[in-house]
Design an enzyme around this catalytic site. Structure first.
Site, PDB file in Angstrom:
ATOM      1  N   ASP A  18      -1.065   6.739   7.045  1.00 14.26           N
ATOM      2  CA  ASP A  18       0.251   6.109   7.141  1.00 14.26           C
ATOM      3  C   ASP A  18       0.643   5.931   8.601  1.00 14.26           C
ATOM      4  OD1 ASP A  18       2.619   5.023   6.290  1.00 14.26           O
ATOM      5  OD2 ASP A  18       3.544   6.934   5.748  1.00 14.26           O
ATOM      6  N   GLY A  78       1.895   0.249  10.717  1.00 15.87           N
ATOM      7  CA  GLY A  78       2.953  -0.693  11.069  1.00 15.87           C
ATOM      8  C   GLY A  78       3.866  -0.155  12.159  1.00 15.87           C
ATOM      9  N   TRP A 115       3.069   2.075  14.392  1.00 14.34           N
ATOM     10  CA  TRP A 115       2.288   2.115  15.640  1.00 14.34           C
ATOM     11  C   TRP A 115       2.382   0.762  16.344  1.00 14.34           C
ATOM     12  CZ3 TRP A 115      -1.714  -0.523  17.840  1.00 14.34           C
ATOM     13  CH2 TRP A 115      -2.411   0.099  18.892  1.00 14.34           C
ATOM     14  N   SER A 175      -2.993   0.973  -1.965  1.00 16.80           N
ATOM     15  CA  SER A 175      -2.463   1.514  -3.207  1.00 16.80           C
ATOM     16  C   SER A 175      -2.142   0.399  -4.197  1.00 16.80           C
ATOM     17  CB  SER A 175      -1.205   2.338  -2.938  1.00 16.80           C
ATOM     18  OG  SER A 175      -0.094   1.494  -2.707  1.00 16.80           O
ATOM     19  N   SER A 176      -1.951   0.783  -5.446  1.00 18.08           N
ATOM     20  CA  SER A 176      -1.584  -0.200  -6.467  1.00 18.08           C
ATOM     21  C   SER A 176      -0.192  -0.764  -6.204  1.00 18.08           C
ATOM     22  CB  SER A 176      -1.645   0.447  -7.861  1.00 18.08           C
ATOM     23  OG  SER A 176      -0.906   1.656  -7.898  1.00 18.08           O
ATOM     24  N   GLU A 177       0.596  -0.067  -5.387  1.00 17.48           N
ATOM     25  CA  GLU A 177       1.924  -0.551  -5.028  1.00 17.48           C
ATOM     26  C   GLU A 177       1.913  -1.461  -3.802  1.00 17.48           C
ATOM     27  OE1 GLU A 177       2.014   2.440  -7.761  1.00 17.48           O
ATOM     28  OE2 GLU A 177       1.367   2.843  -5.704  1.00 17.48           O
ATOM     29  N   ASN A 178       0.805  -1.477  -3.078  1.00 15.42           N
ATOM     30  CA  ASN A 178       0.742  -2.297  -1.857  1.00 15.42           C
ATOM     31  C   ASN A 178       0.751  -3.798  -2.136  1.00 15.42           C
ATOM     32  OD1 ASN A 178      -1.352  -0.018   0.081  1.00 15.42           O
ATOM     33  ND2 ASN A 178       0.863  -0.221  -0.007  1.00 15.42           N
ATOM     34  N   LEU A 220       3.648  12.319  -1.651  1.00 13.17           N
ATOM     35  CA  LEU A 220       2.268  12.051  -2.063  1.00 13.17           C
ATOM     36  C   LEU A 220       2.023  10.595  -2.428  1.00 13.17           C
ATOM     37  CD1 LEU A 220       1.484  15.242  -4.186  1.00 13.17           C
ATOM     38  CD2 LEU A 220       0.976  14.773  -1.778  1.00 13.17           C
ATOM     39  N   SER A 221       3.080   9.838  -2.690  1.00 12.36           N
ATOM     40  CA  SER A 221       2.953   8.397  -2.944  1.00 12.36           C
ATOM     41  C   SER A 221       1.888   8.055  -3.984  1.00 12.36           C
ATOM     42  CB  SER A 221       2.676   7.651  -1.626  1.00 12.36           C
ATOM     43  OG  SER A 221       3.768   7.784  -0.748  1.00 12.36           O
TER      44      SER A 221
END
EC number: 2.5.1.-
Length: 245
Positions: free
Chosen positions: A31, A34, A36, A76-79, A200-201
Site C-alpha cells: 500500500d 499513490g 508516494w 484486489s477484487s475491489e480495485n 486487512l482489506s
C-alpha cells in the site's frame, strides 16, 4: 534454512528469550504507491512503477532470508472501482513484470503462483500469466504468490461451494482450507501492511487467522530488503501462543 533459524539459531529462541514459530510464509499488503507519487508531485503511475521495483527487491530479499512463501496483494477484487486509466496502467505493469522478470524467477528456482480469479483479465494477459505459472510449476525453491483479482471473502465462498455437495459430517476446517486458493501452502506467519493503514482489506482472512500482524508507516515504493529484514527481526521478538499459554 528458515528465516528464523538463520537469525536466531536452530532453536528459534530470540534475543529476549522468547520462542517464535518458524517463519515460512510472509504476506504483504502493498500500500502507498499513490501517496508516494503524490508527495513527489508525480502521476500515480510513477508510484506503481516504483512499486514494481520494491516487488523485485522484496522478492529477492525473501529468497536471501530463506522465506519459503512470499505472498503479495497486487490487485484486489475491489480495485476494479478505480479509474479505467489506472487499471489499464496496472495491467500494463503486470504484463511488463511477467515478461521481464520470469527468467530471473525461473533461474532462481522460484515457483510462481496466482491466487484470485485472474481469468477476469484480458485474454492475452491471462495467457501470459498462465504460461509463467506453468513454466515455473516444477521449481522446488521458494514460492512467490501474487494476488490478482483476489478477495478473501470470495475465495472462502468459492471453497464453500466446492464442499456444498459433501456429507456435512466430513466438512471441517481442514476440508475447507484444502479448497482455498492456497490449499497446498502453509498458513501466513507474518502479515505486513505498508503505508500506515491498519486493516486487512479482505486479504487472506482465513490464512492469517494466527498470523503476526505488522503495520509500518513506510510507503510501499520505499519498502525493500532492509525493511523486510527489520520486519523479520520484529517477528522474531514476538511470542506466538496459538491460543495456548
Amino acid at each position: 534454512m528458515s528465516a528464523v533459524a538463520a537469525t536466531t539459531g536452530t532453536s528459534g529462541a530470540t534475543a529476549c528469550g522468547k520462542t517464535s514459530g518458524e517463519l515460512r510464509h510472509v504476506a504483504i499488503i502493498m500500500d502507498g504507491n499513490g501517496r508516494w507519487a503524490k508527495k513527489r508531485f508525480l502521476p500515480r503511475i510513477a508510484g506503481h512503477r516504483k512499486g514494481i521495483e520494491a516487488v523485485r527487491a522484496v522478492s529477492r530479499g525473501a529468497r536471501e532470508q530463506g522465506i519459503d512463501v512470499l505472498t503479495l496483494y497486487a490487485f484486489s477484487s475491489e480495485n476494479w472501482r478505480r479509474p479505467a486509466e489506472e487499471i489499464s496502467d496496472l495491467m500494463g505493469l503486470l504484463r511488463h513484470f511477467i515478461q521481464t522478470d520470469i527468467d530471473e524467477l525461473d533461474e532462481s528456482n522460484v515457483r510462481l503462483r496466482v491466487i484470485g480469479d485472474h481469468n477476469a483479465f484480458a485474454p492475452d494477459l491471462v495467457a501470459l500469466i498462465d504460461a509463467a505459472v506453468e513454466r515455473t510449476s516444477t521449481n522446488s525453491g521458494s514460492t512467490l504468490v501474487i494476488g490478482l483479482n483476489y478477495g478473501s471473502q470470495d475465495e472462502i465462498v468459492r471453497a464453500a461451494r466446492k464442499l456444498a455437495g459433501r456429507d456435512p459430517a466430513t466438512i471441517d476446517a481442514a476440508a475447507l482450507e484444502a479448497e482455498l486458493d492456497t490449499g497446498d501452502l502453509p498458513p501466513v506467519d507474518l502479515l505486513i501492511r505498508t503505508s500506515g493503514e491498519q486493516r486487512l482489506s479482505n486479504f487472506m482472512l482465513w490464512q492469517a487467522a494466527y498470523a503476526e500482524l505488522l503495520f509500518v508507516d513506510t510507503l510501499w515504493p520505499d519498502f525493500g530488503k532492509a525493511a523486510l529484514a527489520e520486519a523479520v527481526a520484529t517477528y522474531n521478538l514476538r511470542e506466538r501462543r496459538f491460543g495456548g499459554l
